[in-house]
Enzyme design. Structure first.
Site, short mmCIF file in Angstrom:
data_model
loop_
_atom_site.label_atom_id
_atom_site.label_comp_id
_atom_site.label_asym_id
_atom_site.label_seq_id
_atom_site.Cartn_x
_atom_site.Cartn_y
_atom_site.Cartn_z
N GLU A 204 3.57 -3.88 14.74
CA GLU A 204 2.61 -3.87 16.02
C GLU A 204 2.08 -5.40 15.84
OE1 GLU A 204 0.28 -1.79 12.93
OE2 GLU A 204 2.21 -1.73 13.52
N ARG B 49 0.87 -1.20 -0.19
CA ARG B 49 -0.08 0.12 0.00
C ARG B 49 0.90 1.43 0.00
NH1 ARG B 49 -3.48 -3.29 3.92
NH2 ARG B 49 -2.13 -2.14 5.27
#
Length: 184
Positions: free
Chosen positions: A109, A72
């Protein structure tokens, strides 16, 4: 429409932008609230506004190439490289680039892994702006920046479509300016 916040170095998502973002709890793993930018970018002119917002904030900065993180990050990176008239370098997942590649590890994360860049594209003094779709904890961007520096390149800055402020990823990127077209 994206509305700039004066003196912040970032922009805020207006109400329609916030409504356009979709959230997916526990994706891609439990405990993560995934922010999906796809519906926001589907709006007429939205990508152009994002690119214009970032481009205006790097105006006057010497940038030789945009390094865009798979996949992305390519959305912002390619458009921004075109707008700024600089090079475009893809940072890919393993096995996606032909020929000789250089690899580096990253951690974010919810996962860790390896990214690759075509060998020989980053050299001494190459001024790079690192682009990705989202700034969360900053792990991927930090690892990419460290890789650029290990190859003799310089970090001109970091650019993101969306920054999730509560995760404080900006703190991990203290070696260059951080630009986020939108924050939430």
């Amino acid at each position: 429409m994206i509305v700039a916040v004066p003196n912040s170095g970032a922009s805020r998502i207006n109400q329609s932008g916030v409504e356009a973002l979709r959230e997916f709890p526990n994706f891609p793993i439990g405990g993560i609230l995934f922010k999906d930018i796809a519906p926001m970018l589907a709006g007429r002119g939205a990508l152009g506004e994002v690119v214009s917002t970032v481009a205006s904030q790097v105006s006057g900065t010497e940038i030789d190439a945009i390094l865009a993180v798979d996949a992305r990050g390519f959305i912002l990176g390619a458009s921004l490289a075109d707008r700024l008239g600089c090079g475009f370098i893809m940072v890919r997942k393993p096995g996606k680039l032909p020929g000789d590649v250089l690899s580096f590890e990253y951690s974010c994360e919810y996962c860790s892994g390896t990214l690759e860049v075509t060998a020989g594209l980053i050299g001494d003094g190459l001024r790079c702006l690192i682009a990705d779709d989202l700034l969360a904890t900053g792990g991927t961007a930090r690892a990419t920046g460290n890789f650029v520096k290990s190859q003799g390149g310089e970090i001109a800055g970091y650019a993101f479509i969306l920054e999730i402020e509560v995760l404080k990823g900006r703190r991990q990127l203290d070696d260059a300016p951080v630009i986020s077209a939108m924050t939430c």
